[in-house]
Every structure is written in structure tokens, then in C-alpha cells.
Design a protein around this motif. Structure first.
Motif, PDB file in Angstrom:
ATOM      1  N   LEU A 201       0.847  -1.187   0.000  1.00  0.00           N
ATOM      2  CA  LEU A 201       0.000   0.000   0.000  1.00  0.00           C
ATOM      3  C   LEU A 201       0.882   1.235   0.000  1.00  0.00           C
ATOM      4  CD1 LEU A 201      -1.484   0.612   3.584  1.00  0.00           C
ATOM      5  CD2 LEU A 201       0.527  -0.786   3.148  1.00  0.00           C
ATOM      6  N   GLY A 202       0.278   2.369  -0.326  1.00  0.00           N
ATOM      7  CA  GLY A 202       1.025   3.615  -0.317  1.00  0.00           C
ATOM      8  C   GLY A 202       0.396   4.643  -1.224  1.00  0.00           C
ATOM      9  N   LYS A 203       1.166   5.669  -1.531  1.00  0.00           N
ATOM     10  CA  LYS A 203       0.706   6.740  -2.404  1.00  0.00           C
ATOM     11  C   LYS A 203       1.862   7.149  -3.308  1.00  0.00           C
ATOM     12  CE  LYS A 203      -1.330  11.379  -2.408  1.00  0.00           C
ATOM     13  NZ  LYS A 203      -1.804  12.517  -1.572  1.00  0.00           N
ATOM     14  N   GLY A 204       1.611   7.083  -4.607  1.00  0.00           N
ATOM     15  CA  GLY A 204       2.667   7.420  -5.554  1.00  0.00           C
ATOM     16  C   GLY A 204       3.820   6.446  -5.448  1.00  0.00           C
ATOM     17  N   SER A 205       5.034   6.993  -5.340  1.00  0.00           N
ATOM     18  CA  SER A 205       6.232   6.161  -5.259  1.00  0.00           C
ATOM     19  C   SER A 205       6.529   5.685  -3.834  1.00  0.00           C
ATOM     20  CB  SER A 205       7.449   6.933  -5.796  1.00  0.00           C
ATOM     21  OG  SER A 205       7.659   8.118  -5.037  1.00  0.00           O
ATOM     22  N   ARG A 206       5.804   6.194  -2.884  1.00  0.00           N
ATOM     23  CA  ARG A 206       6.022   5.806  -1.491  1.00  0.00           C
ATOM     24  C   ARG A 206       5.195   4.559  -1.195  1.00  0.00           C
ATOM     25  NH1 ARG A 206       4.584   9.121   4.088  1.00  0.00           N
ATOM     26  NH2 ARG A 206       5.993   7.935   5.434  1.00  0.00           N
ATOM     27  N   ARG A 207       5.865   3.401  -1.044  1.00  0.00           N
ATOM     28  CA  ARG A 207       5.171   2.133  -0.911  1.00  0.00           C
ATOM     29  C   ARG A 207       5.648   1.385   0.331  1.00  0.00           C
ATOM     30  NH1 ARG A 207       0.996   2.650  -3.815  1.00  0.00           N
ATOM     31  NH2 ARG A 207       0.692   0.386  -3.652  1.00  0.00           N
ATOM     32  N   LEU A 208       4.763   0.569   0.860  1.00  0.00           N
ATOM     33  CA  LEU A 208       5.070  -0.282   1.997  1.00  0.00           C
ATOM     34  C   LEU A 208       4.522  -1.666   1.701  1.00  0.00           C
ATOM     35  CD1 LEU A 208       6.199  -0.313   4.950  1.00  0.00           C
ATOM     36  CD2 LEU A 208       3.844   0.033   5.713  1.00  0.00           C
ATOM     37  N   HIS A 224      -3.502   5.549  11.209  1.00  0.00           N
ATOM     38  CA  HIS A 224      -2.066   5.492  11.479  1.00  0.00           C
ATOM     39  C   HIS A 224      -1.539   4.155  10.962  1.00  0.00           C
ATOM     40  CE1 HIS A 224      -1.824   8.954  14.453  1.00  0.00           C
ATOM     41  NE2 HIS A 224      -3.121   8.844  14.203  1.00  0.00           N
ATOM     42  N   ILE A 225      -0.723   4.215   9.935  1.00  0.00           N
ATOM     43  CA  ILE A 225      -0.156   3.015   9.324  1.00  0.00           C
ATOM     44  C   ILE A 225       1.260   2.836   9.859  1.00  0.00           C
ATOM     45  CG2 ILE A 225       0.455   1.892   7.156  1.00  0.00           C
ATOM     46  CD1 ILE A 225      -1.677   3.709   5.824  1.00  0.00           C
ATOM     47  N   HIS A 226       1.499   1.702  10.507  1.00  0.00           N
ATOM     48  CA  HIS A 226       2.773   1.469  11.176  1.00  0.00           C
ATOM     49  C   HIS A 226       3.610   0.452  10.409  1.00  0.00           C
ATOM     50  CE1 HIS A 226       1.889   3.576  15.032  1.00  0.00           C
ATOM     51  NE2 HIS A 226       0.635   3.313  14.682  1.00  0.00           N
ATOM     52  N   ARG A 227       4.887   0.789  10.223  1.00  0.00           N
ATOM     53  CA  ARG A 227       5.835  -0.150   9.642  1.00  0.00           C
ATOM     54  C   ARG A 227       6.483  -0.948  10.774  1.00  0.00           C
ATOM     55  NH1 ARG A 227      10.043   2.236   5.501  1.00  0.00           N
ATOM     56  NH2 ARG A 227      10.574   3.501   7.323  1.00  0.00           N
ATOM     57  N   ARG A 228       6.711  -2.207  10.515  1.00  0.00           N
ATOM     58  CA  ARG A 228       7.259  -3.094  11.527  1.00  0.00           C
ATOM     59  C   ARG A 228       8.602  -2.570  12.054  1.00  0.00           C
ATOM     60  NH1 ARG A 228       5.156  -7.816  12.305  1.00  0.00           N
ATOM     61  NH2 ARG A 228       4.187  -7.758  10.222  1.00  0.00           N
ATOM     62  N   GLY A 229       8.676  -2.439  13.368  1.00  0.00           N
ATOM     63  CA  GLY A 229       9.913  -2.008  13.991  1.00  0.00           C
ATOM     64  C   GLY A 229      10.014  -0.518  14.231  1.00  0.00           C
ATOM     65  N   ASP A 230       9.109   0.282  13.657  1.00  0.00           N
ATOM     66  CA  ASP A 230       9.150   1.741  13.837  1.00  0.00           C
ATOM     67  C   ASP A 230       8.187   2.168  14.935  1.00  0.00           C
ATOM     68  OD1 ASP A 230      10.943   1.803  11.815  1.00  0.00           O
ATOM     69  OD2 ASP A 230       9.616   2.726  10.325  1.00  0.00           O
ATOM     70  N   MET A 235       2.807   6.349   7.931  1.00  0.00           N
ATOM     71  CA  MET A 235       1.936   7.281   7.200  1.00  0.00           C
ATOM     72  C   MET A 235       0.697   7.546   8.042  1.00  0.00           C
ATOM     73  SD  MET A 235       0.137   6.882   3.404  1.00  0.00           S
ATOM     74  CE  MET A 235       1.663   7.075   2.481  1.00  0.00           C
ATOM     75  N   VAL A 236       0.216   8.778   8.009  1.00  0.00           N
ATOM     76  CA  VAL A 236      -1.024   9.161   8.687  1.00  0.00           C
ATOM     77  C   VAL A 236      -1.968   9.744   7.646  1.00  0.00           C
ATOM     78  CG1 VAL A 236      -2.091  10.594  10.461  1.00  0.00           C
ATOM     79  CG2 VAL A 236       0.177   9.606  10.861  1.00  0.00           C
TER      80      VAL A 236
END
Length: 261
Positions: A201-208, A224-230, A235-236
Motif C-alpha cells: 500500500l502507499g501513495k505514488g512512489s512511497r510504498r510499503l 495510522h499506518i505502522h511499519r514493523r519495527g518503527d 503514514m497518517v
């Protein structure tokens, strides 16, 4: 007019079982404000004309009556505004198993199947006032074809259970449709705020990627979208007005589970 003709339209479009119906209560002219303002305006008008006429006879001036005439103009102007201001027409909205119907006043009912709806969005906000607070509920149902939208808010009786029922029913239908698109390799966009595909998921070139995504929390009116370990959100995204929010959350949960195995 109203529920009977709406039921006929729903039957013709084969919208299935009836779910729920709400109707608004257009306010009548505020006579409690109009009558006192009119009396005040007419009294001030007569008094102002009397002052101007008396002064004109005594010393050849008339403008001492202007303050009362200005008060008369203000009061009568406000009375006219209360009396003539535009009010929404009597409107009914109903949802069914496979779609939604709206009818306003004496117009023909508008009926849409769920596959004709572009998105459904809630715009609920908490209104805080000096002596308390209340929730302002607002649902937007936007058809795929431009030009029409259905709005259900606090002017409709029983608005909250109606909104929840319509949103849940639409979302179940839309999840199947969008899941099929994802399985076909397409990307599903949510109002330009964010998009998803089977890779992430993401927006434009910013992907997760889904394996990197730890969780998605809904709090304080935002996603609130959380990346593992952060510790901080990756992204909000504003949740108020987010198109097809339940569809997004359901699909994200399913894709996260698939990629966790």
C-alpha cells in the motif's frame, strides 16, 4: 410519493430485501423570531418617520430619525431572511440489500445498485459548545456518474443506525468487487489518499509491502499506518471523509494475513 414509490423503484431495479429508511424534518419558518423582529421593525420605522417629520417641521432637518430607520431596516431585513431563506425539501432515503434509493419531495425516486456507487464516506465530527458537546453525523453516498450525491445527516431521524447499516451492507458488496480486482492484478485507489495492491500500500512512489506493515490503527480521526519495527507511524491519513473506509480496512487485513503465512 415517498416510501411507496421508492419501494416500487427498488423492486424494478431488483435491489432485494429492504434494510432501513430515514426521512428528514425540514424546519418551518421560525415564527418565534419573525414576529418579534417584524413588530420591532415596524415600530422603529413608524418612530423614525415620526422623528424625521417632526424635525423637518421644526428646524428644516430630517436626519435625526436615521438611527431608528436603520434599526427598522435591520430588523425587517432579518425577519425577511428568516422567512425566505431556502430550506431543504422533504426527503426520504432507504437502503436495500443491493442498493440505495432517495426521493425528494414530489420528484421521481433515484435508485442505485451498489455497483453504481463510487464510494461511501462518513464525515462524523464532534461539535463542542460552551455547555456541552454532540456528534454531527454525515454520510455521503457518491454515484459513479457525476452529478448526484446522497447526503444523510442529523436532520434525519435515526441517522446513526441507518448510516451504520448502509455502510456495512455497501462495504460487504464492495469488498467482493475490489478483491476480484486485486486478484486480477489491479490497484485499488481510495480517493487519491492511498491505494493498495497485492504487493503493498502507499501513495505514488512511497510504498510499503504487506510483510513490512505491522498494523493500521484508527484513532483521533486519522488512520495510522505502522511499519514493523518503527515507533512512529509510517503514514497518517485523515479518516474523516475517507472513501470506502471499511472496505480499505477489510482488504488490508486480508492481505496482511495472506502475506503473514
Amino acid at each position: 410519493m415517498g416510501p411507496r414509490t421508492m419501494a416500487v423503484a427498488a423492486q424494478e431495479l431488483e435491489l432485494g430485501a429492504f434494510g432501513s429508511l430515514v426521512e428528514n424534518n425540514p424546519k418551518r419558518p421560525e415564527w418565534a423570531a419573525i414576529v418579534p423582529l417584524s413588530l420591532l421593525g415596524l415600530g422603529a420605522l413608524a418612530f423614525g418617520i415620526g422623528i424625521a417629520a417632526a424635525d423637518q417641521r421644526q428646524d428644516g432637518t430630517w436626519y435625526y430619525g436615521l438611527p431608528m430607520l436603520a434599526l427598522a431596516a435591520l430588523a425587517l431585513g432579518l425577519a425577511c431572511w428568516f422567512l425566505l431563506r431556502r430550506r431543504p425539501p422533504k426527503t426520504w432515503v432507504a437502503w436495500y440489500e443491493h442498493g440505495v434509493v432517495r426521493q425528494a419531495a414530489d420528484q421521481e425516486p433515484e435508485a442505485y445498485g451498489w455497483d453504481e456507487i463510487g464510494h461511501v464516506a462518513r464525515q462524523d465530527v464532534k461539535v463542542v459548545k460552551q455547555f456541552g458537546s454532540y456528534m454531527q453525523y454525515r454520510l455521503l453516498v457518491i454515484p459513479e456518474e457525476a452529478g448526484g450525491q446522497i447526503v444523510v445527516d442529523n436532520t434525519y431521524g435515526g441517522v446513526l443506525p441507518f448510516i451504520e447499516g448502509l455502510t456495512d451492507t455497501f462495504s460487504r458488496s464492495r469488498v467482493k468487487q475490489d478483491a476480484a480486482r486485486l486478484n486480477a492484478g489491479e490497484r485499488v485507489d481510495f480517493g487519491g489518499l492511498i491505494d493498495i495492491n497485492t504487493g503493498g500500500l502507499g501513495k505514488g512512489s512511497r510504498r510499503l509491502g504487506w510483510r513490512e506493515a505491522e498494523r493500521i490503527d484508527l484513532k483521533h480521526g486519522s488512520l495510522h499506518i505502522h511499519r514493523r519495527g518503527d515507533a512512529r507511524p509510517w503514514m497518517v491519513v485523515p479518516a474523516v471523509g475517507f472513501p470506502n473506509l471499511l472496505v480499505f480496512l477489510t482488504l488490508c487485513d486480508a492481505l496482511q494475513r495472506q502475506n503473514a503465512t
